[in-house]
Design a protein around this motif. Structure first.
Motif, PDB file in Angstrom:
ATOM      1  N   THR A 140     -62.419  -5.852  86.150  1.00  0.00           N
ATOM      2  CA  THR A 140     -62.474  -5.293  87.508  1.00  0.00           C
ATOM      3  C   THR A 140     -63.607  -4.302  87.708  1.00  0.00           C
ATOM      4  O   THR A 140     -63.928  -3.960  88.847  1.00  0.00           O
ATOM      5  N   GLN A 160     -47.610  -5.718  85.508  1.00  0.00           N
ATOM      6  CA  GLN A 160     -47.014  -6.425  84.381  1.00  0.00           C
ATOM      7  C   GLN A 160     -45.558  -6.675  84.710  1.00  0.00           C
ATOM      8  O   GLN A 160     -44.768  -5.752  84.854  1.00  0.00           O
ATOM      9  N   ILE A 185     -52.828  -5.023  89.776  1.00  0.00           N
ATOM     10  CA  ILE A 185     -52.393  -5.739  88.582  1.00  0.00           C
ATOM     11  C   ILE A 185     -51.059  -5.172  88.140  1.00  0.00           C
ATOM     12  O   ILE A 185     -50.932  -3.957  87.920  1.00  0.00           O
ATOM     13  N   VAL A 236     -51.535 -10.728  89.283  1.00  0.00           N
ATOM     14  CA  VAL A 236     -52.745 -10.187  89.902  1.00  0.00           C
ATOM     15  C   VAL A 236     -52.675 -10.467  91.403  1.00  0.00           C
ATOM     16  O   VAL A 236     -52.610 -11.631  91.813  1.00  0.00           O
ATOM     17  N   THR A 242     -53.808  -2.258  82.678  1.00  0.00           N
ATOM     18  CA  THR A 242     -52.943  -3.306  82.123  1.00  0.00           C
ATOM     19  C   THR A 242     -53.741  -4.218  81.196  1.00  0.00           C
ATOM     20  O   THR A 242     -54.839  -4.651  81.534  1.00  0.00           O
ATOM     21  N   PHE A 266     -57.658  -4.875  81.949  1.00  0.00           N
ATOM     22  CA  PHE A 266     -58.238  -5.560  83.107  1.00  0.00           C
ATOM     23  C   PHE A 266     -59.486  -4.848  83.620  1.00  0.00           C
ATOM     24  O   PHE A 266     -60.303  -5.452  84.309  1.00  0.00           O
ATOM     25  N   VAL A 322     -48.112 -11.381  83.717  1.00  0.00           N
ATOM     26  CA  VAL A 322     -48.929 -10.426  84.466  1.00  0.00           C
ATOM     27  C   VAL A 322     -49.222 -11.025  85.830  1.00  0.00           C
ATOM     28  O   VAL A 322     -49.521 -12.220  85.946  1.00  0.00           O
TER      29      VAL A 322
END
Length: 757
Positions: free
Chosen positions: A298, A374, A372, A382, A325, A294, A380
């Motif tokens: 991000t 899992q 984030i 967010v 993640t 990610f 997943v």
């Protein structure tokens, strides 16, 4: 240029784009870290690594003839060279120009072809000169260093040549600088914003890593075009069709149930199970090759927040957790625009300006947090939240009513979660004015559509004065499609499993009506009910067995929007891949694509956002759930109705209407008398007023429904009380229908009774 050379250059340029994007991300991150004013040791490391990234990008751009990028990198590299040697300092003006350079680099890298960018030419030249000009202004006098320089030359003869090349350039540049000042005096007046001092807005990046992030270690990777991986994945997904066909054939052989086939059936079933597992494992492993962290998405957040904070005069602290993640790269690409819009929404609508926050007892800087996680399985989550003012519910209601998204009656029945979910409807906005970022009521609808298209879901929570939280749930990979196969009017459709909250069977007597619209009370909520055939506007013979007394209903949800869809039959769950309908059928409403069953049948997959809108529209025009139980159309005289009404005029009117329709009618002057009559006689239905002495209609309804002897008797409330609160009270008491006297029509009452008995 020969064809082979053109192909080679195109391939080389594609490789450059991949490499350049990595350099550009590292440069941006280095700039943001420097703005945090790190310690001296961290400062030196960040400057050194950023300098190397600029140098590498300059060299790579020169190799593919990207001269604009090369020129800009050379100018920025010169700044970091001076910073590295301690000859210059990072002034606010220089910082802003370097950030402008990062933006321009991003734009240059997003355009195909050498130098094919609108920023090239005079604008780029002016930016480069402005950077060089501010570098001169930030120079630090260091005579001691000049004295020591000869020793450095002696000890490092190999570096003398390179250093000399750099040393020669400043005198030439210094000579040219007065000409620049004179020649560009006019542009400096025209565009003073490039040079003026810009107020610094602090940005704090809170991550689970030290400031000097180790981004530059080599990775054990092989660079391969994602298009090749995508083609490989598409070919592998075709095995799902083969798996479904094998499963179908296995079931068909089992139905034969011939003794001589028992051994073959057992072996084939074992083989089917083994193949299914191998296909699933292969697909998951291939999809895992497309997983990206990610952080690749991000990493742009601090820069976006910084720019928006400066634009709106707001101070923003950023906290990002769980960026390591990994998730499917295709999902990351599709998630970029929704995430950026949510960030803009939080900063524009949510986080207040410093003076307002201080007045409300908050810190001057607002917090924008991204987490984030899992989840168990292959999901997943967010979470994006701010600590701002929260969503203004009154503006939300006004916008919904103004744009005819919902009626006042429906609005009154909504829970707070359902109300907040309206922000995902097209045309809804809480912004008091239209800006380039918000106010048009389209962005959040697009966000919801994007997330839904990825097989995910988005919800929102908000506390007034405390902040707003968005939760996006996504699959780890663009997984194989799964859906519920249903049949209506002898036609099969697939409803995505992710949108089906529950499949249930209900009795038609459980259906309630509010102003002639059917509702189902399920799990503490009143859910609008509609025939799927009506929503899809398909016609044909309905399943008589389903229509007799029982209904198969799918509770379908999108965020907090829910609808109950009645179907003729639920055939089971189907696994497969989504097939595109092609450009000719791309705009077919309610249909997202098609899938192939194991027997080779092609059936359409329903598109949930369209379906919910279609279902709501169908509910506004379709009010009947026909009960085909062999009764004749005419109403038999033995059907008995009890009327509770204290007004003599209203009581006589209701008696006349119902007796004219063939019913046996008995009346009571209030609720207490009506309940006494119920205990000594039998009735098929009760019609009651609400405002009555002794026992009102709400109390009578609740008493009837709580008594096991009468709980199955339908109750219709006919009253002048039209407020949303009273309607809700009626439904909570157990009324099956609520009719307002001001909108009273004889046919409306009779039709409602016919549905209920």
């Amino acid at each position: 240029m020969a064809k082979s050379q053109e192909d080679f250059f195109r391939e080389l340029l594609a490789d450059f784009k991949v490499e350049a994007s990595e350099h550009q991300e590292a440069i941006t991150k280095g700039m943001l870290q420097l703005e945090k004013q790190p310690s001296k040791s961290d400062y030196q490391l960040i400057v050194e690594t950023t300098f190397r990234e600029l140098h590498s990008l300059k060299g790579a751009s020169r190799a593919v003839n990207q001269t604009d990028i090369e020129k800009l990198c050379q100018s920025m590299e010169g700044v970091f060279h001076q910073l590295k040697d301690g000859k210059a300092s990072l002034t606010p003006q220089l910082f802003e120009l370097l950030f402008k350079g990062v933006d321009v680099l991003n734009g240059l890298l997003s355009v195909d072809g050498p130098n094919a960018n609108p920023n090239s030419g005079s604008n780029l030249s002016q930016l480069i000169k402005a950077i060089d000009y501010q570098l001169i202004a930030s120079k630090i006098e260091q005579p001691a260093f000049v004295v020591e320089q000869p020793a450095f030359v002696v000890e490092q003869p190999a570096l003398v040549i390179e250093q000399a090349a750099f040393v020669v350039e400043p005198p030439v540049y210094v000579v040219e600088q007065p000409a620049f000042v004179v020649e560009n005096s006019s542009p400096l007046v025209i565009e003073p914003e490039i040079y003026k001092e810009i107020e610094q807005v602090p940005i704090t990046l809170s991550v689970n890593e030290p400031v000097a992030v180790d981004l530059y270690q080599p990775r054990e990777t092989v660079r391969i075009a994602t298009s090749k991986l995508n083609r490989l994945l598409m070919q592998a997904e075709e095995f799902n069709t083969a798996k479904a066909t094998l499963s179908y054939l296995t079931q068909e052989i089992q139905r034969i149930n011939h003794p001589g086939l028992l051994v073959l059936q057992r072996d084939l079933d074992r083989f089917n199970h083994s193949v299914g597992r191998m296909v699933d494992d292969m697909l998951f492993d291939i999809k895992s090759t497309l997983l990206f962290p990610f952080s690749s998405l991000t990493d742009i957040v601090p820069k976006i927040a910084r720019d928006l904070g400066k634009e709106f005069g707001k101070q923003i602290n950023i906290s990002i957790k769980g960026a390591e993640t990994e998730i499917d790269r295709r999902i990351l690409e599709e998630l970029k625009d929704p995430l950026i819009h949510l960030i803009r929404n939080c900063i524009d609508h949510g986080i207040e300006k410093p003076e307002i926050r201080l007045k409300n007892g908050k810190s001057a800087a607002g917090l924008l947090e991204i987490v984030i996680l899992q989840e168990s399985g292959r999901k997943v989550e967010v979470i994006l939240q701010d600590d701002g003012m929260g969503i203004n519910r009154e503006r939300l209601k006004e916008s919904a009513l103004k744009n005819s998204i919902v009626t006042r009656e429906a609005l009154a029945l909504m829970s707070d979660k359902e109300l907040l979910s309206l922000i995902f409807r097209s045309g809804i906005s809480t912004s008091p004015m239209i800006t380039d970022l918000s106010g048009r009521g389209l962005g959040m609808a697009i966000v919801a559509g994007k997330v839904d298209g990825l097989g995910g879901s988005i919800t929102v929570e908000s506390v007034s004065g405390k902040g707003t939280k968005f939760v996006i749930s996504l699959p780890l990979t663009l997984s194989t499609f799964r859906g519920i196969v249903v049949k209506v009017c002898n036609q099969s459709f697939v409803v995505p499993t992710t949108a089906v909250e529950r499949a249930i069977r209900i009795n038609t007597k459980e259906i309630k009506y509010v102003e002639s619209k059917p509702f189902l009370f399920y799990n503490g909520e009143n859910i609008a009910l509609v025939n799927l055939a009506d929503a899809l506007q398909v016609s044909g013979q309905r399943n008589k067995q389903t229509a007799f007394n029982q209904l198969s209903v799918l509770i379908i949800s999108l965020g907090y929007r829910k609808i109950g869809c009645a179907v003729d039959e639920v055939l089971g769950e189907q696994e497969g891949i989504v097939k595109d309908l092609g450009p000719q059928l791309v705009h077919v409403r309610n249909i997202a694509g098609a899938t192939v069953l194991g027997n080779g049948q092609v059936i359409p997959i329903l598109y949930i956002p369209d379906l919910i809108d279609s279902a709501i529209n169908a509910q506004s025009t379709t009010n009947t759930f026909e009960q085909d139980n062999g009764k004749e159309e005419s109403i038999q005289a033995q059907q008995r109705i009890l009327i509770a009404e204290d007004s003599i005029t209203s009581r006589a009117l209701l008696r006349n209407i119902l007796e004219s329709s063939g019913y046996f009618v008995k009346t009571a002057i209030d609720g207490l008398e009506a309940f006494q009559i119920l205990q000594s006689d039998q009735f098929d239905l009760v019609v009651s007023d609400v405002e009555m002495p002794g026992m009102n209609g709400f109390e009578l309804t609740a008493k009837i429904k709580s008594d096991s002897r009468f709980g199955q008797i339908p109750v219709i409330l006919v009253t002048s009380l039209s407020s949303d609160f009273d309607k809700q009270r009626g439904l909570e008491a157990g009324a099956n229908a609520y009719i307002i006297k001001s909108n009273f029509e004889q046919s409306n009452l009779v039709e409602t009774i016919q549905r209920l008995i």
